[in-house]
Design a protein around this motif. Sequence first.
Motif, PDB file in Angstrom:
ATOM      1  N   LEU A 140       0.827  -1.207   0.000  1.00 33.72           N
ATOM      2  CA  LEU A 140       0.000   0.000   0.000  1.00 33.72           C
ATOM      3  C   LEU A 140       0.864   1.260   0.000  1.00 33.72           C
ATOM      4  N   GLY A 141       2.018   1.195   0.648  1.00 29.72           N
ATOM      5  CA  GLY A 141       2.938   2.325   0.595  1.00 29.72           C
ATOM      6  C   GLY A 141       3.419   2.576  -0.825  1.00 29.72           C
ATOM      7  N   ARG A 142       3.730   1.491  -1.550  1.00 27.81           N
ATOM      8  CA  ARG A 142       4.134   1.620  -2.950  1.00 27.81           C
ATOM      9  C   ARG A 142       2.999   2.200  -3.788  1.00 27.81           C
ATOM     10  N   VAL A 143       1.794   1.741  -3.510  1.00 28.15           N
ATOM     11  CA  VAL A 143       0.620   2.247  -4.240  1.00 28.15           C
ATOM     12  C   VAL A 143       0.469   3.748  -4.021  1.00 28.15           C
ATOM     13  N   GLY A 144       0.559   4.185  -2.768  1.00 30.59           N
ATOM     14  CA  GLY A 144       0.413   5.602  -2.469  1.00 30.59           C
ATOM     15  C   GLY A 144       1.442   6.451  -3.189  1.00 30.59           C
ATOM     16  N   ARG A 145       2.687   5.972  -3.239  1.00 29.72           N
ATOM     17  CA  ARG A 145       3.732   6.740  -3.915  1.00 29.72           C
ATOM     18  C   ARG A 145       3.487   6.790  -5.426  1.00 29.72           C
ATOM     19  N   TRP A 146       3.021   5.674  -6.009  1.00 27.49           N
ATOM     20  CA  TRP A 146       2.791   5.616  -7.461  1.00 27.49           C
ATOM     21  C   TRP A 146       1.731   6.636  -7.876  1.00 27.49           C
ATOM     22  N   TYR A 147       0.640   6.684  -7.128  1.00 23.90           N
ATOM     23  CA  TYR A 147      -0.411   7.645  -7.462  1.00 23.90           C
ATOM     24  C   TYR A 147       0.005   9.066  -7.111  1.00 23.90           C
ATOM     25  N   GLY A 148       0.761   9.225  -6.036  1.00 21.89           N
ATOM     26  CA  GLY A 148       1.240  10.552  -5.680  1.00 21.89           C
ATOM     27  C   GLY A 148       2.118  11.153  -6.761  1.00 21.89           C
ATOM     28  N   GLU A 149       2.940  10.334  -7.398  1.00 20.66           N
ATOM     29  CA  GLU A 149       3.795  10.815  -8.487  1.00 20.66           C
ATOM     30  C   GLU A 149       2.976  11.334  -9.658  1.00 20.66           C
ATOM     31  N   ARG A 150       1.730  10.905  -9.759  1.00 13.94           N
ATOM     32  CA  ARG A 150       0.853  11.325 -10.859  1.00 13.94           C
ATOM     33  C   ARG A 150      -0.162  12.369 -10.418  1.00 13.94           C
ATOM     34  N   GLY A 151      -0.018  12.830  -9.186  1.00  7.05           N
ATOM     35  CA  GLY A 151      -0.930  13.851  -8.680  1.00  7.05           C
ATOM     36  C   GLY A 151      -2.343  13.345  -8.480  1.00  7.05           C
ATOM     37  N   LEU A 152      -2.491  12.048  -8.201  1.00  9.35           N
ATOM     38  CA  LEU A 152      -3.810  11.435  -8.065  1.00  9.35           C
ATOM     39  C   LEU A 152      -3.997  10.860  -6.668  1.00  9.35           C
ATOM     40  N   PRO A 153      -5.230  10.834  -6.168  1.00 12.91           N
ATOM     41  CA  PRO A 153      -5.489  10.113  -4.919  1.00 12.91           C
ATOM     42  C   PRO A 153      -5.336   8.615  -5.146  1.00 12.91           C
ATOM     43  N   ALA A 154      -4.928   7.906  -4.119  1.00 10.42           N
ATOM     44  CA  ALA A 154      -4.728   6.462  -4.231  1.00 10.42           C
ATOM     45  C   ALA A 154      -6.000   5.722  -3.868  1.00 10.42           C
ATOM     46  N   TYR A 155      -6.474   4.877  -4.788  1.00  8.59           N
ATOM     47  CA  TYR A 155      -7.651   4.048  -4.563  1.00  8.59           C
ATOM     48  C   TYR A 155      -7.288   2.585  -4.783  1.00  8.59           C
ATOM     49  N   VAL A 156      -7.943   1.708  -4.046  1.00  6.64           N
ATOM     50  CA  VAL A 156      -7.898   0.267  -4.294  1.00  6.64           C
ATOM     51  C   VAL A 156      -9.329  -0.214  -4.467  1.00  6.64           C
ATOM     52  N   GLN A 157      -9.569  -0.981  -5.531  1.00  9.62           N
ATOM     53  CA  GLN A 157     -10.888  -1.550  -5.784  1.00  9.62           C
ATOM     54  C   GLN A 157     -10.886  -2.981  -5.251  1.00  9.62           C
ATOM     55  N   ALA A 158     -11.774  -3.270  -4.308  1.00  8.47           N
ATOM     56  CA  ALA A 158     -11.837  -4.607  -3.714  1.00  8.47           C
ATOM     57  C   ALA A 158     -13.291  -5.060  -3.654  1.00  8.47           C
TER      58      ALA A 158
END
Length: 333
Positions: A140-158
Motif C-alpha cells: 500500500l505504501g508503494r501504491v500511495g507513492r505511485w499515485y502521488g507521483e501522478r498527482g492522483l489520490p490512491a484508490y484500491v478496488q476490492a
Amino acid sequence: MEFTMGGRLEVRMTPADVGKRVSLRRVTGDPGEGPKFTDTVGVLTSWDDEVLSVTTRSGESVRIAESTLVAGKVVPPAPARRRGPAASFEELARATARAWQPVESELLGDWRLRAAGGFTRRANSVLPLGDPGLPVGEALGRVGRWYGERGLPAYVQAATGAEGTQERLCADLEEHGWRREVTAEVRIAALAPVGDLAADVSAVRMSREPDDAWLSRYQRFEAPGPHVLEVLGSGPSVWFASVPGDGPAGVPAAIGRCVVDGRWAGFMAVEVGPEYRRRGLATAVMTALARTALDEGASAAWLQAETDNEGARALYDGMGFATHHHYHHFRSA
C-alpha cells in the motif's frame, strides 16, 4: 438460524477459522431490559485481542467482542445464484476491467495499478487480483507513492459477497487506515431477454465512437480530453448508442455504451436527461445495445450500479439482472 447441539447454543469456531465464512449470534442491547440477539454472516477477517471482525456481503466490517458471542460456526460458501449465467468472481473482474481500461498501468505482483488522468475511479485504482508480492502494508505504501507521483489520490478496488472475493483485503485496507468511499453492485443476466424487451428502438442511433453530441450528455468531466476518449474507446468491441433530443442544442435525450467481449456484453454510461425520463428511453438504449451484442455472439450481460442509485437498480431488476457481488473503492487516508 440454528446453532444447537443437544439443545445448547455453542461457539464452534476458533481463530484458526479466519478467512472462512461464518455465522454468529451475539447478545446486544441493555442487559437490564432482557437479552436481545443479533445475527451476522460473513467472512471472519480477524480475531485478535478478544475481538472478532466479520466482513459482510455488502462490505460492512462488523467488530464483535468475544464476550458477547452466544453461538458461532463455520458455514459453507453462499449458494450459487439461480438467476443469470454462471460466472466466477475473477472472470467477471477481468471482463469488467477490459471494458474500462486505463491510459497507463503497472504491475505490482498480481496487483495492477491503473491511471487515466483522474477520469473515473475505475480507471484510476488498483485492481488487486492476487498477491502483490509484498506485505500488504508495504504494498500500500508503494501504491500511495505511485499515485502521488501522478498527482492522483490512491484508490484500491476490492470486492465482497461471492466465492473468491476479497473480504480479507477489505479488512486489511481498513486496518491500514484506508476508507471505503463508494460501493457498487456488479449485476449479471442472460443477454437474450434484454434484447427481447418490448422497446421501440427505431430512434436509437449506433456508432463505434462517441461523437460530440454523445459526450455532451455524458457529463463526467470538464472537457473530453484525449485520456477520456481513450478510456471510453477501450475494450474488445465497443458500441455507443444515443437517442436524439428534441431541443435545439443537439444534446441527446439518452445515451449508453456497451463492450462486447466473448460471451459477455458489458453495459455502461446509460444516462437519460432529466426532462426525458419515464419515457422508456433507458430500456430502448439497453435493448438496442443488447441486440447488437447478440449479433456479435455474446450471450451474457453485466453492468455496475452504485448502491445508492435506486432508480437504476429498479430498472435493472425489471430486466432480470441479479447482483453477483459488490465492489468498493477504498481511498488512502
